[in-house]
Design a protein around this motif. Structure first.
Motif, short mmCIF file in Angstrom:
data_model
loop_
_atom_site.label_atom_id
_atom_site.label_comp_id
_atom_site.label_asym_id
_atom_site.label_seq_id
_atom_site.Cartn_x
_atom_site.Cartn_y
_atom_site.Cartn_z
N LEU A 218 7.73 -5.99 5.30
CA LEU A 218 9.16 -5.70 5.26
C LEU A 218 9.44 -4.73 4.13
N LYS A 219 10.49 -3.95 4.29
CA LYS A 219 11.01 -3.18 3.17
C LYS A 219 12.43 -3.66 2.93
N TYR B 221 8.04 -0.20 8.96
CA TYR B 221 7.88 1.05 9.71
C TYR B 221 9.21 1.64 10.19
N SER B 222 10.34 0.97 9.92
CA SER B 222 11.62 1.40 10.50
C SER B 222 12.09 2.74 9.95
N GLN B 223 12.85 3.43 10.77
CA GLN B 223 13.41 4.73 10.43
C GLN B 223 14.81 4.54 9.83
N GLU B 224 15.34 5.56 9.24
CA GLU B 224 16.71 5.56 8.70
C GLU B 224 17.69 5.14 9.79
N GLY B 225 18.61 4.27 9.46
CA GLY B 225 19.62 3.81 10.40
C GLY B 225 19.20 2.63 11.25
N ALA B 226 17.99 2.13 11.03
CA ALA B 226 17.52 0.97 11.79
C ALA B 226 18.33 -0.27 11.43
#
Length: 168
Positions: free
Chosen positions: A4-5, A24-29
């Protein structure tokens, strides 16, 4: 182990809002879980901890709790008396129920008052418990009132960013 981040913001002195995202999520996730940490002296209190319903049972809550304990040295929290799953997770992390302290939290994000108990990782003095209860009530009411005021466009407070962080 689940990666997690964290997004950590500090809307008030001694208060930290945390939202967990997949590493691994992108901006706005969309966030998977959220929490609030209230610091007061040696007491680091975890509250408003929740995991998205679709993500429960996959280790997100346990992983976030581990990360919060490492980063903020969380040593106290509240849990609803009837929430056996959360109690079990907290006990696995080393917290023990302090059944002597019974708390009712009014939370407009749910449809009922929350009848809670403290769970602690070390013994707390009665003075620490009283001080913590007063601080928690003050912070919680300020945050929830800010969301309520903002929701109905009657705000004279600068809470737009804060209210966006309070709800996943």
């Amino acid at each position: 182990m689940l990666d997690l981040k964290l997004s950590i913001k500090q809307p008030m002195e001694n208060v930290y809002r945390v939202v967990a995202y997949p590493a691994y999520s992108q901006e706005g996730a969309s966030g998977l879980a959220k929490a609030m940490i209230v610091k007061s002296g040696d007491v680091n209190f975890l509250c408003d901890f929740s995991v998205k319903e679709t993500e429960r049972g996959q280790g997100v809550g346990s992983r976030l709790l581990d990360m919060l304990m490492d980063q903020f040295d969380v040593n106290c929290l509240t849990v609803e008396k009837d929430n056996a799953i959360a109690k079990h997770m907290y006990q696995k992390a080393g917290f023990i129920p302090d059944e002597d302290v019974d708390i009712t939290l009014v939370n407009p994000n749910v449809n009922h008052d929350q009848h809670c108990i403290y769970m602690i990782s070390r013994p707390f003095s009665e003075d620490e418990k009283k001080a913590l209860s007063m601080l928690l009530n003050k912070v919680t009411m300020k945050l929830f009132n800010s969301v309520y005021i903002n929701k109905y466009n009657a705000s004279d407070l600068d809470v737009d960013a804060l209210s966006n962080e309070l709800i996943l």
